[in-house]
Design a protein around this motif. Structure first.
Motif, mmCIF file in Angstrom:
data_model
loop_
_atom_site.group_PDB
_atom_site.id
_atom_site.type_symbol
_atom_site.label_atom_id
_atom_site.label_comp_id
_atom_site.label_asym_id
_atom_site.label_seq_id
_atom_site.Cartn_x
_atom_site.Cartn_y
_atom_site.Cartn_z
ATOM 1 N N TYR A 56 -8.829 7.551 -105.080
ATOM 2 C CA TYR A 56 -9.613 7.869 -104.428
ATOM 3 C C TYR A 56 -9.808 7.629 -103.141
ATOM 4 O O TYR A 56 -10.705 8.432 -102.314
ATOM 5 C CB TYR A 56 -11.332 7.279 -105.012
ATOM 6 N N TRP A 59 -7.988 11.157 -101.809
ATOM 7 C CA TRP A 59 -8.959 12.400 -101.682
ATOM 8 C C TRP A 59 -9.815 11.812 -100.790
ATOM 9 O O TRP A 59 -10.284 12.784 -100.193
ATOM 10 C CB TRP A 59 -9.790 12.129 -103.081
ATOM 11 N N HIS A 160 -19.114 9.959 -102.755
ATOM 12 C CA HIS A 160 -17.848 9.862 -102.408
ATOM 13 C C HIS A 160 -17.544 7.865 -102.177
ATOM 14 O O HIS A 160 -16.744 6.545 -102.229
ATOM 15 C CB HIS A 160 -17.512 10.463 -101.670
ATOM 16 N N PRO B 241 -17.337 13.798 -112.671
ATOM 17 C CA PRO B 241 -17.223 15.173 -111.667
ATOM 18 C C PRO B 241 -18.653 15.527 -111.170
ATOM 19 O O PRO B 241 -18.518 16.013 -109.359
ATOM 20 C CB PRO B 241 -16.457 16.173 -112.476
ATOM 21 N N ASP B 246 -13.297 11.744 -110.892
ATOM 22 C CA ASP B 246 -12.376 12.168 -111.910
ATOM 23 C C ASP B 246 -12.307 12.118 -113.363
ATOM 24 O O ASP B 246 -11.838 11.411 -113.992
ATOM 25 C CB ASP B 246 -10.756 12.181 -111.313
ATOM 26 N N LEU B 248 -10.346 12.768 -115.433
ATOM 27 C CA LEU B 248 -9.125 12.670 -115.634
ATOM 28 C C LEU B 248 -8.689 12.095 -115.912
ATOM 29 O O LEU B 248 -7.306 10.938 -116.316
ATOM 30 C CB LEU B 248 -8.450 13.791 -114.813
ATOM 31 N N LEU B 249 -9.162 11.155 -114.642
ATOM 32 C CA LEU B 249 -8.437 9.300 -113.923
ATOM 33 C C LEU B 249 -8.800 8.182 -115.552
ATOM 34 O O LEU B 249 -8.193 8.148 -115.625
ATOM 35 C CB LEU B 249 -9.174 9.058 -112.900
ATOM 36 N N TYR C 95 -1.768 13.927 -110.067
ATOM 37 C CA TYR C 95 -2.178 13.997 -108.714
ATOM 38 C C TYR C 95 -2.231 14.627 -107.427
ATOM 39 O O TYR C 95 -2.430 15.462 -106.959
ATOM 40 C CB TYR C 95 -3.296 12.587 -108.412
ATOM 41 N N ARG C 98 -1.023 18.203 -107.790
ATOM 42 C CA ARG C 98 -2.426 19.273 -108.815
ATOM 43 C C ARG C 98 -2.605 20.456 -107.705
ATOM 44 O O ARG C 98 -3.063 21.428 -108.618
ATOM 45 C CB ARG C 98 -3.541 18.495 -108.983
#
Lengths: 234, 551, 101
Positions: A56, A59, A160, B241, B246, B248-249, C95, C98
């Protein structure tokens, strides 16, 4: 040494030698080896969190930086120093046990625990600040209009940032939980040291407890830059 | 003391052993004797095995007909979820390590006990606490997420008891970690004089590899469950999401443990089978060092392949490629084992006693399970059969056909040592046969169903699949009988079985050199090892006069 | 090697302990001030290098990994870190790639 079990042991003098070990050395090696393995599981336990953090942070770097900036890095730095000092007092306590300095050993154990409590106190102040600022993830979470350090004028996405704070609270919270467990272990060590259980020949529990304490210190050594110091230079 | 012996046809003098040294509930609940803890585990996991089996039976009954007549979707979801959770976390993972491993590891290395006896007891209590939480969860509503807890369903949508089930598995995970930790320290630190690494039984090597997975993999699922519980309780967004997380994590972290967990189940079983094959073909294991190191290799490779569970979940195709290739690599050490067992059998003097029948069953079923695993590791094929009954059949061939076969084989092989009594051989051979037939009848049709496209986790299905489903349900009934039989005759033998000699199989290994059942500290005097493992050639030449070989 | 460490025992380890302690405090300050400098992409790398150095100091001297009589403990540490890296690196394989297609 006043235990009544001494008589049962026959020729072996150490009441702490358990029946299924042949020698004290074997027992000591087994104990420290066991502790190291346990610390290995702890590494993997925190490892899952570091994995989440890594993803994260990649991201949502800007949001993470904004959120990180809202934490008091001075308090975090102080806490790092406090833990480092507590690690020193732990090794000094063991050294005191090795060299039969009882008063020093007790003093160092007490000091270690005081440092541990100081750490938790400072942590508490930090948590309270976050609570007041509505930075605790949950229904009342709010992180509106906080600038992203690298992109002035852009605001961080509160969702976030919330992930950052979730990770922050879980990681520091689990670390604090380990500190609490460590304080429990050290209370017992202090009691045993007071009772005169530890001698230059036998002080394995001190070493084992020390290993645990140092490990908790190491976790914090990583947590501090990763959580408190993201993109601080702007 | 003598009055407490309840045996009707008591022998004149019973030697003091771990079973009769102390009496009373507390002598069991507070014991630190690894053998008694093994028996506590045996009782506990048997209990959960039958609970899990009960769920399996209900699932198969529901699938007898294409429509939902026994249960509806909600209940069915809970049934397969709890079947999986109970069987995986409360039966398979502790099965061989916590029962046979607990009993045998110290004896096989020539130690008086595990390195940390109190931690061993703690591990059982953690298991029981986790077990009670799981039972409570099941009795007060259950959980319906599938044993995999996939997010965001488990964290945001399911209205069942996810948190309680997650915490139960968290707790029982620590029981598994402590067992592994104890084994590793014991194997490193407590070996008898002369018991070098090259002389260790391969059962020990297998348990060593298993323990590595337990201590390095289990904490990752523990933290994953912490995150799931926290996310569900506090509505965080780590896996959601909608909130930037995520899902998928979650799957990465979950399978990082749960794929290697399959090797926690199968590796000890491989260890058991190795012991049995050597004993009942009266030969040294072919390629000892390769078999030993293949256990370690399986443990390490097992950590490199987890994302093959996620090929259709949306991971990067490049990552899928890497994981697909790595998954093929696990086949190599597994094949090394199968080939070495086969080579051991070659020209051996093979005895068809019940443990050996289970070992044969293991060999065949594990090979089928392993090879179909390669189908699934293949990206293209996996797209077609992912989440179908093909997958179900594949992993049941590994976990039931492999792990449970090995567990039952081991229980028969060491039962005389554990209980001091012989089980009825005829019944045991019959049970082995019934289990083998029942197993194949249950799960082979599922390969076909899956290949034809029947998806897993649905309570109803198109009518054309019914014939194969009926076969499968019939097989499950047979399998159930096959599992009940050993429990009945083991219990029977505890009271009425003939007393077992110290070494009924004339087997190699330190555990056979002490009494049956063993004394509390395992050996009357500390053993000194001067021979290689599996020295059956020497054993048989020594005993040629005393024990004539029965054809 | 083992004999070497055994003969080291009588010597007081206090000097080591205090120097390590000073080094750790210094490292903490360094982390803090390095974070204030603009090192571009290297900020994170510098922070991690300092943290790892500090962790090594603690492990080697405070936890006595350095003088350990057996290689076994080092094996535990190295294999744990190896498996941690497997977790991180293989996750990143997903990751990191992707968005390629």
């Amino acid at each position: 040494m006043s235990d009544s079990t001494v008589a049962v042991q026959g020729e072996t003098h150490n009441p702490a030698l358990l029946h299924h070990f042949a020698t004290e050395e074997q027992q000591r090696n087994a104990s420290s080896f066991g502790m190291w393995i346990f610390l290995g599981t702890e590494v993997m336990f925190f490892g899952g969190l570091f994995c989440a953090y890594l993803i994260y942070r990649g991201w949502y770097f800007g949001d993470f930086a904004a959120a990180s900036k809202s934490i008091n890095a001075a308090l975090g730095g102080t806490n790092t120093a406090v833990l480092i000092c507590s690690s020193l007092t732990v090794v000094l306590a063991i050294w005191a046990a090795q060299t039969s300095r009882r008063a020093l050993m007790l003093a160092m154990l007490v000091l270690t625990m005081l440092f541990g409590l100081a750490f938790l106190g400072i942590k508490g102040i930090e948590y309270r600040d976050k609570f007041v600022e509505h930075h605790v993830p949950g229904p009342s979470f709010s992180f509106e209009h906080e600038e992203i350090p690298s992109h002035p004028g852009e605001y961080a996405n509160p969702r976030h940032a919330e992930i950052f704070f979730a990770l922050y609270f879980i990681m520091t919270g689990l670390h604090a939980l380990h500190m609490v467990v460590g304080l429990g272990i050290f209370s017992w060590l202090l009691w045993a040291a007071w009772k005169g259980r530890f001698t230059p020949e036998y002080h394995t529990p001190l070493e084992i407890g020390g290993l645990y304490w140092h490990f908790v210190d190491i976790v914090w050594i990583y947590l501090f830059p990763l959580l408190y110091l993201i993109d601080r230079h702007r | 003391m003598a009055t407490a012996i309840t045996q009707p046809d008591a022998q004149p003098i019973e030697r003091e052993n771990y079973l009769n040294k102390h009496y009373g509930v507390w002598s069991w609940l507070l014991t630190t004797d690894h053998k008694r803890i093994a028996l506590l585990y045996l009782m506990s996991i048997t209990f959960f095995f039958f609970i899990g089996g009960f769920f399996a039976l209900l699932i198969r009954l529901e699938l007898l007909t294409p429509t939902g007549d026994l249960v509806q979707a909600d209940t069915y979801n809970k049934l397969f979820t709890q079947h999986g959770q109970v069987m995986v976390f409360f039966f398979l993972i502790p099965s061989i390590p916590a029962v046979l491993g607990n009993f045998l590891v110290p004896m096989m290395v020539g130690a008086k006990d595990l390195a940390f006896p109190r931690i061993n007891l703690l591990s059982w209590y953690l298991y029981i606490i986790g077990g009670i939480m799981m039972l409570h969860c099941m009795l007060t509503g259950g959980v319906d997420t599938g044993w995999t807890f996939y997010v965001p369903f488990s964290t945001a949508f399911s209205n069942t008891k996810v948190i309680e089930a997650g915490l139960a598995i968290f707790v029982v995970g620590f029981s598994s970690i402590l067992t592994g930790l104890n084994f590793i320290v014991t194997i490193h630190r407590m070996r008898a004089p002369g018991m070098t690494w090259g002389r260790l039984p391969l059962f020990i090597w297998a348990h060593y590899a298993t323990s590595v997975i337990q201590i390095l993999g289990t904490p990752v699922i523990a933290i994953t469950l912490v995150l799931v519980v926290a996310e569900r309780a506090l509505h965080l967004g780590i896996f959601d999401p909608k909130l930037g997380g995520d899902p998928l994590l979650f799957q990465h972290l979950f399978w990082f443990y749960s794929h290697p967990a399959v090797y926690i189940m199968i590796l000890p079983s491989m260890g058991v089978v190795t012991e049995i094959i050597a004993c009942f073909s009266r030969k040294r294991i072919f390629g000892y060092h390769f078999v030993a190191l293949s256990s370690i290799a399986i443990a390490v490779f097992g950590f490199l392949v987890w994302a093959h569970h996620m090929f259709v979940a949306g991971i990067s195709i490049y990552a899928a490629l890497v994981f697909s290739i790595l998954s093929y690599a696990v086949a190599v050490p597994s094949a090394v084992k199968v080939f070495n067992w086969t080579a051991t059998l070659y020209k051996g003097s093979i005895h068809y006693d019940a443990p050996m029948l289970y070992a044969f069953g293991f060999l065949g079923l594990f090979t089928i399970g392993g090879l179909t695993g390669l189908f699934l590791a293949c990206l293209g094929v996996d797209m077609h059969v992912h989440d179908t009954y093909f997958v179900i059949a594949h992993f049941h061939y590994i976990m039931v056909g492999g792990a449970v076969m090995g567990y039952l084989g081991g229980m028969h092989f060491w039962w005389p040592k554990i209980s001091g009594k012989l089980y009825p051989e005829g019944w045991a051979r019959l049970a082995a046969l019934i289990v083998f037939i029942g197993f194949n009848l249950t799960f082979f049709p599922q390969f076909l169903l899956g290949y034809m496209g029947m998806p897993r986790r649905y309570f109803q299905y198109p009518a054309e699949f019914q014939v194969l489903n009926v076969l499968s349900t019939a097989g499950a009934t047979v399998l159930g009988v096959g599992y009940l039989l050993p429990m009945i005759y083991f219990l029977w033998s505890m009271r009425y079985g003939k007393p077992a000699p110290d070494n009924p199989w004339n087997a190699a290994g330190l555990e056979w050199k002490t009494a049956s059942p063993p004394p509390t500290f395992n050996f009357d005097e500390e053993p000194v090892v001067t021979w290689e493992a599996y020295n059956y050639d020497e054993l048989d030449s020594e005993h040629k006069q005393e024990v004539p070989v029965v054809g | 090697m083992a004999e070497h460490t055994a003969s080291e025992h009588p010597k007081s380890p206090l000097t080591t302990y205090f120097s390590v302690w000073i080094a750790l405090l210094f490292g903490t300050g360094l982390t803090y001030y390095a974070a204030k400098l603009d090192l571009g992409v290297f900020n994170a790398a510098v922070a991690l290098i300092i943290a790892t150095t500090k962790a090594l100091l603690v492990a080697l001297f405070f936890m006595h990994l350095k003088g350990a009589h057996e290689k076994l403990l080092k094996l535990v540490v190295i294999s744990t870190i190896f498996f941690l890296f497997i977790l991180l690196v293989l996750s990143m394989v997903d990751y990191g790639t992707r968005t390629w297609s």
